[in-house]
Design a protein around this motif. Sequence first.
Motif, mmCIF file in Angstrom:
data_model
loop_
_atom_site.group_PDB
_atom_site.id
_atom_site.type_symbol
_atom_site.label_atom_id
_atom_site.label_comp_id
_atom_site.label_asym_id
_atom_site.label_seq_id
_atom_site.Cartn_x
_atom_site.Cartn_y
_atom_site.Cartn_z
ATOM 1 N N PRO A 192 9.566 -0.794 12.235
ATOM 2 C CA PRO A 192 8.451 -1.710 12.504
ATOM 3 C C PRO A 192 7.531 -1.831 11.291
ATOM 4 C CG PRO A 192 8.735 -0.137 14.294
ATOM 5 C CD PRO A 192 9.590 0.349 13.166
ATOM 6 N N ALA A 193 7.035 -3.027 11.059
ATOM 7 C CA ALA A 193 6.169 -3.269 9.911
ATOM 8 C C ALA A 193 5.189 -4.384 10.235
ATOM 9 C CB ALA A 193 6.990 -3.637 8.686
ATOM 10 N N THR A 194 4.090 -4.377 9.498
ATOM 11 C CA THR A 194 3.077 -5.424 9.623
ATOM 12 C C THR A 194 3.161 -6.336 8.411
ATOM 13 O OG1 THR A 194 1.602 -3.927 10.835
ATOM 14 C CG2 THR A 194 0.623 -5.907 9.858
ATOM 15 N N ARG A 195 3.272 -7.612 8.655
ATOM 16 C CA ARG A 195 3.353 -8.539 7.527
ATOM 17 C C ARG A 195 1.981 -8.675 6.879
ATOM 18 N NH1 ARG A 195 4.202 -15.012 7.827
ATOM 19 N NH2 ARG A 195 2.047 -14.751 8.520
ATOM 20 N N LEU A 196 1.947 -8.481 5.558
ATOM 21 C CA LEU A 196 0.719 -8.666 4.799
ATOM 22 C C LEU A 196 0.635 -10.062 4.208
ATOM 23 C CD1 LEU A 196 0.605 -5.251 2.884
ATOM 24 C CD2 LEU A 196 -0.801 -5.927 4.842
ATOM 25 N N GLY A 197 1.744 -10.541 3.682
ATOM 26 C CA GLY A 197 1.752 -11.864 3.069
ATOM 27 C C GLY A 197 3.162 -12.295 2.778
ATOM 28 N N GLU A 198 3.330 -13.593 2.543
ATOM 29 C CA GLU A 198 4.657 -14.146 2.324
ATOM 30 C C GLU A 198 4.531 -15.369 1.422
ATOM 31 O OE1 GLU A 198 8.506 -15.433 5.134
ATOM 32 O OE2 GLU A 198 6.534 -15.005 6.020
ATOM 33 N N GLY A 199 5.594 -15.636 0.649
ATOM 34 C CA GLY A 199 5.616 -16.838 -0.171
ATOM 35 C C GLY A 199 4.866 -16.693 -1.480
ATOM 36 N N PRO A 200 4.458 -17.803 -2.092
ATOM 37 C CA PRO A 200 3.820 -17.787 -3.414
ATOM 38 C C PRO A 200 2.571 -16.915 -3.480
ATOM 39 C CG PRO A 200 4.455 -20.021 -2.819
ATOM 40 C CD PRO A 200 4.674 -19.181 -1.600
ATOM 41 N N GLU A 201 1.766 -16.914 -2.426
ATOM 42 C CA GLU A 201 0.543 -16.099 -2.440
ATOM 43 C C GLU A 201 0.875 -14.616 -2.551
ATOM 44 O OE1 GLU A 201 -3.538 -14.934 -2.140
ATOM 45 O OE2 GLU A 201 -2.457 -16.697 -2.843
ATOM 46 N N ALA A 202 1.859 -14.159 -1.784
ATOM 47 C CA ALA A 202 2.268 -12.754 -1.856
ATOM 48 C C ALA A 202 2.848 -12.436 -3.230
ATOM 49 C CB ALA A 202 3.272 -12.445 -0.760
ATOM 50 N N ASP A 203 3.628 -13.344 -3.794
ATOM 51 C CA ASP A 203 4.194 -13.124 -5.126
ATOM 52 C C ASP A 203 3.094 -12.991 -6.170
ATOM 53 O OD1 ASP A 203 6.726 -13.274 -4.050
ATOM 54 O OD2 ASP A 203 7.030 -15.386 -4.585
ATOM 55 N N ARG A 204 2.083 -13.835 -6.072
ATOM 56 C CA ARG A 204 0.976 -13.788 -7.038
ATOM 57 C C ARG A 204 0.224 -12.469 -6.933
ATOM 58 N NH1 ARG A 204 -4.258 -14.307 -6.986
ATOM 59 N NH2 ARG A 204 -4.289 -14.794 -4.763
ATOM 60 N N VAL A 205 -0.080 -12.046 -5.722
ATOM 61 C CA VAL A 205 -0.813 -10.788 -5.525
ATOM 62 C C VAL A 205 0.007 -9.606 -6.028
ATOM 63 C CG1 VAL A 205 -1.708 -9.197 -3.773
ATOM 64 C CG2 VAL A 205 -2.206 -11.648 -3.618
#
Length: 358
Positions: A192-205
Amino acid sequence: MTDEQKALRDAVRGVLRRHGSPAAEDGRSAAPPPHDATLWEALVEVGVPALAWAEDDGGVGAGITDLAVVATELGRARLQVPLAETLVAGTIVGRLATDETRREILGALSEGSALPLPALDEPLRRWSPTPTDVTATEGPDSWTLSGTKAPVRYAPAATHLVVSAATPDGSGLFLVERPEVATEEVVLDGTPATRLGEGPEADRVLREALSLGAVLLCHEAVGAMDEALRLTSDYLNTREQFGVPLAHFQTLTQRAADMYVELELARSSALYAAMTADDEPEDVDTVLRTRVVVDRAARHIGREAIQLHGGIGVTAEYAVGHLAARLADITRTWGDSRTHLSDLATRIADHGSVDVLA
């Protein structure tokens, strides 16, 4: 350095003298030591893990330049703690997690009751921030992760893992709480996991977080190179051959001088990167260029320190070999020089040209 940074440096030096691990002090173990809870707790007491976070999140609200002071001392002392790793994980949590989760984890990290770490490397492949082995699957109520991350340094001590995973729409970053891990290989099987971010925004961070962590690695390398040069200089001045100190041989002193030049270039570059990270954390390219400079200096100084020491340089009882080993490790953490240059080359078209003769 400011007066506050000098005080921080002195406090950290005192902690490292009192709580240095026996393995590092006698120089008999080149392998990265496991998480030293006692040393980490001592650094918590002087506020080291809290430096990077805002006061609202339980931190001190200092900057990367302050953490760089700590990293330099760690490199000089041949001691390793998850300073860069917690900065990467904490930065990702701080920018992508909910307000409640951010305050809870960063506050606990500052107090020493939590140890969030990044799980980004995947086995049997070159470094890449884009995950392939670990995949994320969205269920009715939550996400689950499957695959393997390795190596994940200090993983057995982690209270949270920030994991990169491939999703149906690209890649994302996920938070795994209370991972049960016995080694540096993290095997996820419907975890089990909690999604923090996905896509370009997550890549940038992720890129910016790794950039901040890389600044600390550069400063740790500077500290290790500084100590390696000191040991080499002392050796050349005390070891005698043909009845005179080795320092009397011009070729050897010239090689030591080259080490000094490389060290000072790396030091200046690392300091500039730290100041840039404080002012413009999104400026990833400056850190990549700095990593290339520092990596080149680390390879040169590590090799020369061993060569100028002769056979004693590779014995388990002498420190310089362990410094060279740590420098080699740093130059391959989160990519090597080839990786950084390739990354920079992808954006070369974004820069204008200058006619130096105009």
